[in-house]
Design an enzyme around this catalytic site. Structure first.
Site, PDB file in Angstrom:
ATOM      1  CG  ASP A  37      24.023 -32.156 -23.261  1.00  0.00           C
ATOM      2  OD1 ASP A  37      23.256 -31.685 -24.143  1.00  0.00           O
ATOM      3  OD2 ASP A  37      23.711 -32.633 -22.078  1.00  0.00           O
ATOM      4  CB  THR A  76      19.532 -33.828 -22.082  1.00  0.00           C
ATOM      5  OG1 THR A  76      19.951 -32.627 -22.510  1.00  0.00           O
ATOM      6  CG2 THR A  76      20.751 -34.502 -21.378  1.00  0.00           C
ATOM      7  CG  ASN A  97      15.440 -33.706 -21.028  1.00  0.00           C
ATOM      8  OD1 ASN A  97      15.938 -34.722 -21.590  1.00  0.00           O
ATOM      9  ND2 ASN A  97      15.761 -32.574 -21.412  1.00  0.00           N
ATOM     10  CE  LYS A 158      22.654 -30.681 -19.186  1.00  0.00           C
ATOM     11  NZ  LYS A 158      21.955 -30.763 -20.578  1.00  0.00           N
ATOM     12  NE  ARG A 160      18.626 -33.905 -19.037  1.00  0.00           N
ATOM     13  CZ  ARG A 160      18.571 -32.490 -18.334  1.00  0.00           C
ATOM     14  NH1 ARG A 160      18.215 -32.618 -16.999  1.00  0.00           N
ATOM     15  NH2 ARG A 160      18.835 -31.521 -19.056  1.00  0.00           N
ATOM     16  CG  ASP A 285      22.792 -28.766 -23.325  1.00  0.00           C
ATOM     17  OD1 ASP A 285      22.076 -28.869 -24.514  1.00  0.00           O
ATOM     18  OD2 ASP A 285      22.048 -28.483 -22.466  1.00  0.00           O
ATOM     19  CG  ASP A 330      22.812 -34.844 -25.431  1.00  0.00           C
ATOM     20  OD1 ASP A 330      23.450 -34.151 -26.111  1.00  0.00           O
ATOM     21  OD2 ASP A 330      22.292 -34.387 -24.537  1.00  0.00           O
ATOM     22  CG  HIS A 473      18.339 -29.383 -27.765  1.00  0.00           C
ATOM     23  ND1 HIS A 473      17.784 -30.120 -27.134  1.00  0.00           N
ATOM     24  CD2 HIS A 473      19.175 -28.513 -26.639  1.00  0.00           C
ATOM     25  CE1 HIS A 473      18.014 -30.238 -25.673  1.00  0.00           C
ATOM     26  NE2 HIS A 473      19.153 -29.179 -25.520  1.00  0.00           N
TER      27      HIS A 473
END
Length: 539
Positions: A37, A76, A97, A158, A160, A285, A330, A473
């Site tokens: 990430d 992400t 997201n 994460k 997701r 990330d 990602d 980002h």
């Protein structure tokens, strides 16, 4: 948690076997799909010469240095949804997201990409993890439909990531929930991994030794508007400090530990059919958001990740399995504006607070004498939504005024309305040549996208709260879009390909190697030729 950091990586004998034509290779028994990430192509290029472990191995495989998350919403969830589906956000439905459904039955109109908002009593912050919003199948879904004996496991930092890469039909899915790994069902490997995490968290962590390449990066930088400094950290933490654990090499090490345990427990790669192991590494990330990406923190973290991946691959080597690794990201990310300005990027700044959707919404409320703010969004950029209950003529006026306000501001590069994006043609050609409209089109879903899209100028950080995330980002600019795409398999002839490709090309590339048919017209990507000679691995 520290031993992996600086141990020399001994490459197992026979790993670098004589190259073979990729097109002649049998199906790999195991595909390992790794997402790091916020691992931009810039960071990969910056540290490539310092890698000696797992990232060094991948850098000596097939390297696409200019992979693109080609869409505008470089976050992400949409990024991870491209990697193993072969489709852009416009087709997957994962446009961000979070998005807003102002007609949703519940009070919270903010919809999280990996939740099922239909579950009673839930919200976008307290939710039930679900794949309901992902409109398309993933590689794992295709594998299991073609051969039910194939097994799919996803482990990530994460939820997701595990959802969007794992897809709808997984055998095991685990993600970091804040203090432990959680998921549906039970697993002895997960229980053991959580026990080790609990033991590590119970102890204080001394600052990690600084590798030689990171010494020059260790310099404190003051953050605007406060007394906080970053840039010289080494991940020391008190016992029980989960927040520091998460934004450090410890989280990725724990994720890889669980991934290895699940592979052994499920005997992935040892059955009659090919299997898929998905690993989502989130710490890069969190490090990037918390400290920026040009200080000692990111340097130390990436070299630690390199060693941790090396140990992970060595364990796979010892099994004797024929496995293929794909690693990408990602999205990318940018550094903190304070350090960017020190490096000569004078336009770097945090966004003007007057651009927040709350402030603009208040202006609209006052101008049109409304009872409440008509504008909904998350930050000062991205998709913006206008109250759908307004009378049509009034609503058009509110949208026009909001667009005028944003377009007039010096921090804004472009504002595109939903009607403008909907009318635009689908993007074609290399993603490095796409216009802002092309990038927006790749992210546009008429059901979920906003009434207009705000794009900030390059090097403007969208976050206003400097207590938590300092760097961001999510922009349409290449520092957020460009990511490495790396492939490695024993015997694969190494080469670098500098031409621009897309992350949606990964799934069809893996599908061909797995001899897995994908219905025509159902994906946006194309197969990448992993054979460095005149033959093609895509045939």
């Amino acid at each position: 948690m520290r031993s992996f950091l600086f141990a020399a990586l001994s490459v197992a004998a026979g790993i670098w076997a004589a190259p073979a034509a990729a097109g002649d290779a049998p199906k790999p028994k195991l595909v390992v799909a790794v997402s790091v990430d916020q691992f931009s192509a810039d960071l990969f290029g910056q540290y490539r010469r310092h890698f000696t472990g797992g990232l060094a191995r991948l850098a000596n495989g097939v390297v696409y240095s200019s992979g693109y998350q080609s869409h505008a919403a470089t976050e992400t969830c949409p990024g991870h949804a491209t990697i193993l589906t072969g489709v852009r956000p416009a087709r997957s439905g994962i446009i961000a997201n979070n998005w807003f459904d102002l007609r949703a039955a519940r009070a919270d109109k903010n919809i999280y990409c990996a939740e099922d908002e239909r579950v009673p009593g839930t919200s976008s912050e307290k939710y039930e993890v679900s794949t309901v919003h992902l409109k398309v199948p993933t590689l794992g879904d295709h594998m299991k439909r073609a051969d039910p004996r194939s097994r799919v496991a996803a482990v990530a930092g994460k939820d997701r990531t595990a959802v969007m890469m794992g897809g709808h039909d997984v055998d095991q899915r685990w993600w970091w929930s804040g203090s432990a790994f959680t998921g549906p069902g039970t697993s002895p490997a997960a229980a053991r991994a959580n026990h080790r995490v609990a033991e590590a968290l119970a102890r204080a962590q001394d600052p990690l030794p600084l590798p030689a390449p990171c010494v020059a990066r260790r310099r404190a930088v003051a953050i605007d508007g406060g007394d906080r400094q970053v840039g010289a950290g080494q991940f020391g933490r008190a016992a029980g400090n989960v927040k520091v654990f998460r934004a450090s090499p410890e989280l990725d090490q724990a994720t890889l530990d669980l991934a290895s345990g699940l592979r052994r427990e499920m005997r992935l790669g040892e059955g009659e059919a090919s299997d898929l192991l998905i690993v989502g590494l989130a710490a890069t990330d969190y490090v990037g958001h918390t400290f920026g990406n040009q200080g000692s923190e990111m340097c130390l973290h990436l070299l630690a990740l390199d060693q941790a991946l090396g140990e992970f691959f060595q364990e796979l080597d010892r099994t004797g399995l024929d496995y293929l690794v794909m690693l990408t990201a990602d999205h990318g990310g940018q550094d903190i504006p304070e350090r960017n300005r020190e490096h000569g990027i004078t336009e770097a700044a945090r966004v003007d607070p007057s651009l927040s959707f709350e402030t603009v919404g208040k202006r609209l409320k006052e101008k049109f004498r409304l009872k409440s703010s008509p504008l909904h969004g998350e930050l000062a950029s991205g998709d913006m939504y206008v109250d759908p209950t307004l009378k049509p003529r009034l609503r058009r006026k509110v949208i026009a005024e909001a667009v005028r306000i944003y377009r007039a501001h010096r921090d804004v590069a472009a504002v595109l309305t939903a009607d403008e994006i909907a009318a635009a043609p689908q993007p074609v050609g290399p993603p490095d040549r796409w216009t802002l409209m092309d990038r927006a089109k790749a992210s546009f879903d008429r059901e979920r996208s906003g009434d207009f899209l705000v794009m900030l100028r390059p090097r403007i950080v969208a976050y206003l709260d400097t207590k938590n995330y300092l760097a961001s980002h999510g922009s349409p600019w290449d520092y957020d879009r460009r990511v490495p795409i790396l492939f490695w398999r024993k015997g694969m002839a190494p080469f670098d390909q500098m031409l621009a490709v897309e992350t949606v090309d990964i799934m069809p590339t893996l599908a061909v190697l797995l001899k897995l048919p994908i219905p025509p017209g159902t994906i946006d990507g194309r197969c990448l030729d992993l054979d460095e000679g005149p033959e093609s691995s895509c045939r």
